[in-house]
Write an enzyme that holds these catalytic residues in place. Structure first.
Site, mmCIF file in Angstrom:
data_model
loop_
_atom_site.group_PDB
_atom_site.id
_atom_site.type_symbol
_atom_site.label_atom_id
_atom_site.label_comp_id
_atom_site.label_asym_id
_atom_site.label_seq_id
_atom_site.Cartn_x
_atom_site.Cartn_y
_atom_site.Cartn_z
ATOM 1 N N LYS A 119 89.975 25.153 23.649
ATOM 2 C CA LYS A 119 90.408 26.050 24.692
ATOM 3 C C LYS A 119 91.589 25.754 25.385
ATOM 4 O O LYS A 119 92.490 26.613 25.955
ATOM 5 C CB LYS A 119 89.009 25.853 25.657
ATOM 6 C CG LYS A 119 87.879 26.323 25.128
ATOM 7 C CD LYS A 119 86.911 26.368 26.302
ATOM 8 C CE LYS A 119 85.604 27.311 26.005
ATOM 9 N NZ LYS A 119 84.842 26.561 24.891
ATOM 10 N N GLU A 203 89.181 24.592 35.790
ATOM 11 C CA GLU A 203 89.904 25.806 35.978
ATOM 12 C C GLU A 203 89.296 26.368 37.296
ATOM 13 O O GLU A 203 88.118 25.930 37.888
ATOM 14 C CB GLU A 203 89.437 26.993 34.892
ATOM 15 C CG GLU A 203 90.149 26.905 33.671
ATOM 16 C CD GLU A 203 89.830 28.079 32.706
ATOM 17 O OE1 GLU A 203 90.479 28.464 31.723
ATOM 18 O OE2 GLU A 203 88.750 28.854 33.014
ATOM 19 N N HIS A 238 75.884 30.009 32.800
ATOM 20 C CA HIS A 238 77.081 30.210 31.912
ATOM 21 C C HIS A 238 76.614 30.918 30.350
ATOM 22 O O HIS A 238 77.293 31.004 29.461
ATOM 23 C CB HIS A 238 77.885 29.174 31.861
ATOM 24 C CG HIS A 238 78.315 28.656 33.146
ATOM 25 N ND1 HIS A 238 78.933 29.205 34.079
ATOM 26 C CD2 HIS A 238 77.948 27.402 33.729
ATOM 27 C CE1 HIS A 238 79.130 28.576 35.098
ATOM 28 N NE2 HIS A 238 78.342 27.445 35.182
ATOM 29 N N ARG A 294 84.374 33.907 15.399
ATOM 30 C CA ARG A 294 83.250 34.300 14.535
ATOM 31 C C ARG A 294 82.763 35.568 15.051
ATOM 32 O O ARG A 294 83.056 36.178 15.964
ATOM 33 C CB ARG A 294 82.276 33.145 14.651
ATOM 34 C CG ARG A 294 81.917 32.807 16.315
ATOM 35 C CD ARG A 294 80.900 31.769 16.366
ATOM 36 N NE ARG A 294 80.830 31.400 17.685
ATOM 37 C CZ ARG A 294 80.029 31.819 18.552
ATOM 38 N NH1 ARG A 294 79.495 32.918 18.291
ATOM 39 N NH2 ARG A 294 79.984 31.124 19.567
#
Length: 666
Positions: A119, A203, A238, A294
């Site tokens: 990421k 973040e 999440h 994917r």
């Protein structure tokens, strides 16, 4: 150059393997399955033309064994391998191994997987490509002190995310500096367990964002398109709960802007095949989150609004063909929604469940409804794999019709043997805020009281149906016991007749802590039931599959009552109620006291013991951490006390209900 695929091996299990094989067979392609010892009788094995064993039940010893999968491909003569999603689908080493073996990998090139697999590295790449990013720290230095300082710089609340994965694993919201060290350690443990890499990024946590993702597709000839967007804002921990397409309120201008950003992201890494670019949006702004290299679990909603088969697109692109459609030719028609039916218990903080599916009825035959599943009634949901039972997908001419069809589909779904999230999903579909498309990632938290109410007590209608089911089953058993030599014997027929007095029988049920007695008076063609709310006339018939057609006080209705041992599950009017039938012919079971005993909430591995024997603890203090299905579950102290005995050590495997420790008064 086109390289035709004639035999396709699916290196996955469950509903995605079944779904891929369905498309491959429609294209005239022979299919090959692989399976672990736990999946020898699984639906995906039965769906394939051939199937090969690849190892024991744990995924690391079977579905993650690259060499075993390649051996199966060689033995079966497979031209190509489709990785599904999960397991090896985003493993660059697997893509390289397929290429080295001369087998087509139905997915992106390994270089693209590597570029987007981290990421933090992906965000640095997106920043260069001009794709907007959420403020945060995406660096290589993983010193805990540095990460804590970066969190302070960004400003709380912040989100810690595993750099190497997704699905909510290794993701923690941190609201203060004091909570950061423990949250970081937990996120790193989960990331290491799930992805083999404990690297994280930090973040800014947006307060009321929407999660919007864009489906992209690229071929090896330089063409790339986006197939519109999906709104995945309704989440829990999440993890996506409801996905829909298109995103409500999306303007054509914003769709084009997000689509362009997603295609730019794909082109920046030389992407080929199906991929999903995920954005988080708040107000007028949207930010790149990550790219999943994917096919996504929620791809059926995109198929529904575009009329395209994305697995067919994958196979055609893997063969070297050009994309089937240009950007301007991709349709957008109607509205679609998907929910994931899981074996999990909402009443126990959504703990995943394992065990046998005693009864399973899915709503595949309803208008506008599609079901993707990898299980059947009688199958077992295992601790080794994801506890998803099925994906339920609905489509309508507009969002209102899709919402109504989703409610109907969930009302028609029946599962017995394991607790599921069906009622929770149905509550979301029926909520006024959902109908009004008031969506953001805090939807569930905001409406939790309405979505997770305490179970409603069984009313007279439910008790009457349960009683009718018991009475009809006993009548059936009596009829089967009739002596063939004396078929007219009143003793064999057992119609409830008694000499010189009213014929009746008393039935006892338990509804949680509540005990209820129902007296059934036999009448020609039916019964008079003495229920808590008064007497009601009842007549009807029960079929072997549990379905009941009944008249209660003259009101005709249909229902289903499924018996699993002494437990009855009543499905009626879209609801489900669980009662225990207290059979007087069985000896009563003494209750086992559990005061002071703390047990494992589900099967798993002890990964952390926070306390020591003799230590005093306060109510709510963390005691033991159990890892199951790659998620951590903390067992906390239910009251103040002292740890008397610890029963296990770190690394031990425990069964559900295993006593972990004994807590005594301090």
């Amino acid at each position: 150059m086109i390289r035709p695929i004639r035999t396709l091996l699916v290196a996955n299990r469950g509903e995605i393997a079944v779904r891929v094989m369905r498309t491959a067979k429609a294209m005239g392609i022979r299919t090959v399955a692989v399976y672990s010892e736990a999946d020898a009788d699984a639906l995906h094995v039965a769906s394939a033309d051939e199937a090969y064993p690849i190892g024991p039940a744990p995924a690391r010893e079977s579905y993650l064994r690259i060499e075993a999968i390649l051996d199966a491909a060689r033995l079966s003569g497979a031209d190509a391998i489709h990785p599904g999603y999960g397991f090896l689908s985003e493993n660059a080493g697997f893509a390289d191994a397929c290429a080295a073996a001369g087998i087509v990998f139905v997915g992106p090139p390994a270089s693209a997987i590597r570029a987007m697999g981290s990421k933090s590295a992906a965000k640095a790449l997106m920043e260069k490509a001009g794709v907007p990013l959420v403020p945060g720290y995406h660096g290589e230095d993983q010193d805990a002190g540095l990460l804590a300082r970066e969190a302070e710089r960004i400003g709380f609340p912040v989100l810690i995310k595993a750099s190497a994965g997704g699905g909510g694993k290794g993701m923690k919201v941190v609201r203060s500096a004091d909570d950061f060290p423990e949250a970081l350690a937990s996120a790193q443990r989960e990331a290491k367990s799930a992805f083999g890499d404990d690297k994280v990024l930090v973040e800014k946590y947006l307060a009321t964002p929407r999660h919007i993702e864009v489906q992209v597709f690229a071929d090896s000839r330089g063409n790339a398109v986006y197939l519109h967007e999906r709104d995945c804002s309704i989440q829990r921990r999440h993890q996506k709960v409801v996905e829909e397409a298109p995103a409500p309120g999306m303007t054509s201008e914003r769709r084009a802007a997000m689509g362009k950003a997603a295609v730019d992201a794909a082109k920046a890494v030389g992407y080929v095949g199906a991929g999903t670019v995920e954005f988080i949006a708040e107000g007028e702004h949207f930010y790149f989150m990550e790219m999943n290299t994917r096919l996504q679990v929620e791809h059926p909603v995109t198929e529904a609004i575009t009329g395209q088969d994305l697995v067919e697109w994958q196979i055609r692109v893997a063969q070297g063909e050009a994309l089937p459609l240009r950007q301007a030719d991709i349709p957008l028609k109607g509205h679609a929604m998907e929910v994931r039916l899981y074996a999990e218990d909402p009443a126990r903080d959504f703990l995943p469940q394992v065990g046998r599916l005693d009864h399973l009825l899915l709503p595949a035959g309803l208008p506008g409804t599609r079901v993707d599943t990898g299980v059947r009634a009688g199958d077992t949901v295992s601790i080794h794999y994801d506890p998803m039972i099925a994906k339920i997908i609905v489509a309508g001419a507009d969002r209102l019709e899709a919402v109504r069809r989703l409610e109907a589909a969930l009302a028609a779904t029946e599962v017995v043997g394991l607790a599921t999230n069906r009622v929770f999903l149905k509550a979301i579909a029926a909520h006024p805020a959902f109908a009004a498309a008031e969506l953001d990632t805090n939807f569930i938290a905001r409406h939790q009281d309405q979505l997770l109410p305490p179970p409603a007590p069984a009313d007279d209608m439910v008790l009457a149906l349960a009683a009718l089911s018991i009475l009809k089953e006993e009548a059936r058993q009596s009829a089967e016991a009739v002596d063939p030599a004396d078929p007219w014997s009143p003793w064999g027929r057992a119609p409830g007749w008694r000499l010189n007095r009213d014929a009746h029988v008393d039935l006892a049920f338990a509804d949680g802590e509540r005990r209820i007695s129902v007296r059934a008076h036999f009448r020609p063609g039916g019964f008079i039931l003495a229920l808590p709310g008064g007497d009601v006339s009842v007549e009807g018939e029960a079929a072997p599959d549990g379905s009941i057609r009944a008249r209660l006080g003259g009101v005709a209705l249909t229902a289903r009552v499924i018996a699993s041992g002494s437990r009855l599950t009543v499905f009626v009017r879209g609801g489900e109620y669980v009662l225990d039938f207290i059979d007087p012919r069985l000896a009563s079971q003494a209750a086992t006291g559990t005061a002071g005993r703390l047990v494992a909430p589900m099967p798993g591995t002890i990964i952390r013991i926070v306390v020591e024997e003799g230590q005093e603890v306060a109510k709510g203090a963390a005691l033991v951490v159990v890892e199951a299905m790659k998620m951590e579950h903390t067992v906390a102290a239910p009251r103040d006390g002292r740890v008397k005995t610890l029963k296990f050590a770190v690394g031990d495997l425990v069964d559900e209900g295993a006593e972990l420790l004994v807590l005594e008064d301090a």
